[in-house]
Design an enzyme around this catalytic site. Structure first.
Site, PDB file in Angstrom:
ATOM      1  N   ALA A  66      -3.192  22.500 -18.904  1.00  0.00           N
ATOM      2  CA  ALA A  66      -3.151  23.674 -19.772  1.00  0.00           C
ATOM      3  C   ALA A  66      -1.695  24.051 -19.999  1.00  0.00           C
ATOM      4  O   ALA A  66      -0.807  23.614 -19.270  1.00  0.00           O
ATOM      5  CB  ALA A  66      -3.881  24.828 -19.101  1.00  0.00           C
ATOM      6  N   GLY A 105      -6.873  20.325 -17.745  1.00  0.00           N
ATOM      7  CA  GLY A 105      -7.476  20.353 -19.070  1.00  0.00           C
ATOM      8  C   GLY A 105      -7.376  19.001 -19.766  1.00  0.00           C
ATOM      9  O   GLY A 105      -8.264  18.630 -20.543  1.00  0.00           O
ATOM     10  N   GLU A 108     -10.141  16.998 -18.558  1.00  0.00           N
ATOM     11  CA  GLU A 108     -11.392  17.550 -19.106  1.00  0.00           C
ATOM     12  C   GLU A 108     -11.588  17.122 -20.558  1.00  0.00           C
ATOM     13  O   GLU A 108     -12.710  16.850 -20.988  1.00  0.00           O
ATOM     14  CB  GLU A 108     -11.404  19.082 -18.973  1.00  0.00           C
ATOM     15  CG  GLU A 108     -11.532  19.527 -17.514  1.00  0.00           C
ATOM     16  CD  GLU A 108     -11.514  21.035 -17.356  1.00  0.00           C
ATOM     17  OE1 GLU A 108     -10.489  21.642 -17.722  1.00  0.00           O
ATOM     18  OE2 GLU A 108     -12.508  21.601 -16.879  1.00  0.00           O
ATOM     19  N   GLU A 128      -6.259  22.135 -10.524  1.00  0.00           N
ATOM     20  CA  GLU A 128      -6.380  23.593 -10.648  1.00  0.00           C
ATOM     21  C   GLU A 128      -6.414  24.311  -9.304  1.00  0.00           C
ATOM     22  O   GLU A 128      -5.973  25.446  -9.176  1.00  0.00           O
ATOM     23  CB  GLU A 128      -7.640  23.954 -11.448  1.00  0.00           C
ATOM     24  CG  GLU A 128      -7.555  23.685 -12.931  1.00  0.00           C
ATOM     25  CD  GLU A 128      -7.808  22.239 -13.317  1.00  0.00           C
ATOM     26  OE1 GLU A 128      -7.910  21.378 -12.411  1.00  0.00           O
ATOM     27  OE2 GLU A 128      -7.889  21.960 -14.525  1.00  0.00           O
TER      28      GLU A 128
END
Ligand SMILES: NC(=O)c1ccc[n+]([C@@H]2O[C@H](COP(=O)([O-])OP(=O)(O)OC[C@H]3O[C@@H](n4cnc5c(N)ncnc54)[C@H](O)[C@@H]3O)[C@@H](O)[C@H]2O)c1
Length: 693
Positions: A66, A105, A108, A128
């Protein structure tokens, strides 16, 4: 086709659309990147000539997470979830082409694609947890579907970066392609998918592995048990486990809702705020405002170390580990041999654990040269003194080094408490002298206090800060005072802990409170580990303190099988009736009546005086900023990262509350105790340490 926006390009080759992201340095999933992907997918979807899509990144890595600068700001559509849906719901196969690291992210997003190919040097991970978060865009729901819940538990709670081969073996990657040929190979792969009419593999629909784990709650309870020590105090691992449990037991969309709810709770919680603060604090620590920008570091190609004891040996390992040759000087042959043997043993233990190749043990040992002649350090670029903690001895060493070392060599002391300026004063080159305060064990502990003397040059400081990074340390710049930042605050805590013994708290009562707070151990367990005889002198010992009496009884800590605690063969600590009696005798001699101290009092009296000392350190400009103090305590003393360090903790308790309590304890804090004016002022103004700029 062409540029979709400033960071996204869309092109078509032989029916394969290529979405190329270029947002240096790490292609973080910023708003522009997210929008670029969604808009590219729309165009590629609408273009009848496009049969499949490849998602690839320019630069050194696939999307590595992110955009952390967007944390805490209102989210802007398209959100990550929408990006992933646009990929997964595509009617044309989407292939992620991975190099560098696909993290958070980024992974993901890759999990939202129908296929994943990567070069062998690539790594995947969901880190994370390090920010006390969980992957909140389907990571906890998709990963277990593809690799199985056991491996997903391991990967997400550890936050590890897993290499491409391992990822392929567990099914996370479909194919490894030759290094340097990712683009062409991914297009080839996409063509194959089209030609063979392969299905759109949506990870959300892959249920075999989660269904196999359904009705087996022991997978989770055993995982919790096996990792209880590692996870102690941390909220995120438990949340991750629950989220993966949901992946196993619930349909995908319901699992996603659980993930979202748990993610949000973590995001709004104290622990994540603390860990995100620490993330930035660590980066901040390397910035020194008064150093000219980009001051070049001096080359350090050869290092000398004086003293092959506990610290000298550990310090030497840091340099050998990165291929820098080290010459170690001792006064006696047997001390030298013992020192080198300890280093070898450390390396061999690491090799036995499979964390170092056997040939590397020899390679590193061959970089170490032992000698009894200080003159051998003449050509070293950096010399670190780690002899006994005694000013006269250190001065003698530095006076000699001044004559021996070449011009332009940096002379450092590893002293824990002594005045670097006084040490520097015996040389003709105080601008080349500084403190490099490593923490024990020096090959393991991440902290390095870089102690700036009154005359230390900017270039020497810059070199030390950059060198620290090279050897994997977190450097914090500190000024000269007794104990610098870490040990000075430790002393404030120790004074209170010792005082509380005389009021009725036993060492294990105090240790327990600090352990429960999240510290690796309390002050008395720590003293036993380090050895109670540090600084103790048999000749002058006069039974004047509990510690002295323990030493006189040869209870010198873990190494003698007893100290404040009794120890068994496995070094398991037990409260000691002997210590209890010594303490009670001291109390009755002093006419003190024992009282019950609450856990709250123990905690506040240990920690608030540390905070107060930290404030004084800031007033005296010994530390540059409150967050530097927090970095010292997290990396040097095991302060729980989820509490952000003592100064961050003070802010979360509220400085006015800290001051009120210090006043309430008043005389109990000792005759020498005074409240820091800075702390009082901030408290009165309703401010936090974090407001100091
Ligand atoms: N042990 C810790 O936890 C720790 C942590 C941080 C800093 N320090 C500091 O590091 C320094 C060393 O501590 P240590 O624990 O390694 O001590 P130590 O007693 O284990 O080692 C000191 C070594 O220096 C050698 N020595 C003494 N005089 C010498 C000389 N003139 N020339 C060459 N070698 C000489 C001794 O023979 C001994 O082997 C001290 O200043 C200490 O305060 C210690």
């Amino acid at each position: 086709m062409g540029a979709i926006n400033a960071v996204t390009d869309l092109s078509v080759e032989d029916g394969i659309a290529l979405i190329t992201i270029n947002y240096p340095p790490v292609n973080a999933l910023s708003h522009a990147v997210r929008e670029g992907i969604v808009n590219s997918m729309k165009q590629a979807g609408a273009d009848a000539a496009v049969k499949a899509v490849v998602l690839i990144c320019e630069g050194r890595t696939f999307m590595a997470g992110a955009d952390i600068t967007e944390f805490g700001k209102p989210p802007k559509s398209p959100w990550l979830l929408e990006v992933i849906e646009s990929l997964e719901n595509s009617s044309k196969p989407v292939i992620a082409a991975i190099h560098g690291t696909a993290l958070g992210g980024g992974l993901e997003v890759a999990l939202g694609c129908h296929y994943r190919v990567a070069v062998p040097s690539a790594k995947c991970g969901l880190p994370e947890v390090h920010l006390c978060l969980l992957p909140g865009a389907g990571g906890t729901q998709r990963l277990p579907r593809i690799v199985g819940p056991e491996k997903a538990l391991e990967m997400i709670t550890s936050g590890a970066h897993v290499d491409a081969r391992t990822c392929q073996a567990m099914g996370l990657l479909d194919e490894l392609v030759p290094e340097g040929q990712l683009r062409a190979s991914a297009i080839e792969f996409a063509k194959k998918v089209v030609a063979e009419n392969r299905p759109l593999k949506k990870v959300r629909d892959m249920n075999d592995k989660v269904e196999a784990a359904r009705g087996k709650p022991e997978i989770f309870s055993e995982f919790r048990k096996a990792n209880a020590r590692k996870f102690r105090g941390f909220l995120a691992p438990e949340y991750i486990i629950r989220s993966i449990e949901a992946a196993v037991n619930l349909p995908f969309d319901e699992g996603m809702q659980i993930e979202r709810k748990l993610f949000q709770e973590l995001m709004d919680g104290e622990q994540s705020a603390a860990q995100r603060y620490v993330f930035f604090a660590e980066r901040q620590a390397s910035k020194i405002p008064d150093l000219p920008d980009n001051l070049p570091a001096l080359p350090i190609a050869k290092v000398g170390i004086v003293g092959a004891g506990t610290m000298g040996g550990g310090i030497a390992m840091n340099f050998a580990n990165i291929g820098i040759p080290v010459t170690i000087v001792e006064t006696r042959q047997e001390a030298l041999e013992r020192g080198l043997a300890v280093i070898r043993k450390n390396y061999e233990t690491t090799a036995k654990r499979g964390k170092l190749k056997t040939e590397d043990v020899e390679k590193r040992m061959s970089l170490l040269t032992g000698t009894l002649e200080l003159e051998k350090l003449a050509d070293c670029d950096l010399i670190i003194e780690a002899v006994f903690e005694n000013m006269a001895v250190k001065k003698e060493v530095f006076a000699k080094l001044d004559k021996i070392a070449k011009q332009g060599a940096i002379l450092a002391s590893n002293t824990s408490y002594l005045d670097i300026n006084e040490i520097a004063s015996v040389t003709q080159r105080p601008e080349w002298v500084l403190g490099l305060h490593f923490f024990s064990p020096a090959n393991v502990m991440r902290l390095l206090e870089v102690v700036r003397g009154a005359k230390t040059s900017a270039q020497v400081i810059a070199t030390a800060m950059q060198l620290a990074k090279k050897i994997g340390k977190v450097a914090v710049l500190v000024g000269v005072c007794y104990g610098f930042v870490g040990n000075r605050m430790l002393a404030a805590r120790q004074e209170q802990a010792t005082a509380m013994l005389m009021e009725g708290a036993m060492p294990w009562d105090i240790d327990k409170v600090l352990y429960d707070f999240g510290m690796p151990m309390g002050p008395f367990a720590m003293a036993d580990l380090a050895g109670l005889d540090i600084g103790w002198n048999k000749e002058t010992s006069s039974s004047s303190t509990v510690r002295e009496v323990l030493c006189e009884m040869d209870r010198r800590g873990q190494k003698t099988g007893a100290g404040f605690y009794d120890y068994d063969e496995q070094r398991t600590a037990r409260p000691s009736p002997v210590t209890e009696k010594i303490i009670k005798d001291f109390m009755s001699k002093a006419g003190a009546t024992p009282r019950q101290l609450s856990e709250q009092e123990i905690l506040e009296r240990c920690i608030y005086p540390m905070i107060n000392e930290g404030a004084k350190i800031l007033e005296e400009k010994i530390a540059l900023r409150p967050s530097d103090i927090d970095i010292v305590w997290i990396n040097g003393y095991g302060w729980p990262v989820y509490r952000g360090g003592p100064m961050f903790y003070a802010d979360s308790v509220g400085l006015a509350n800290v001051v009120a309590k210090l006043k309430e304890y008043g005389p109990k804090l000792g005759a020498g105790f005074s409240i820091s004016p800075l702390l009082e002022r901030l408290a009165a103004e309703g401010k936090r340490f974090q407001d100091l700029k």
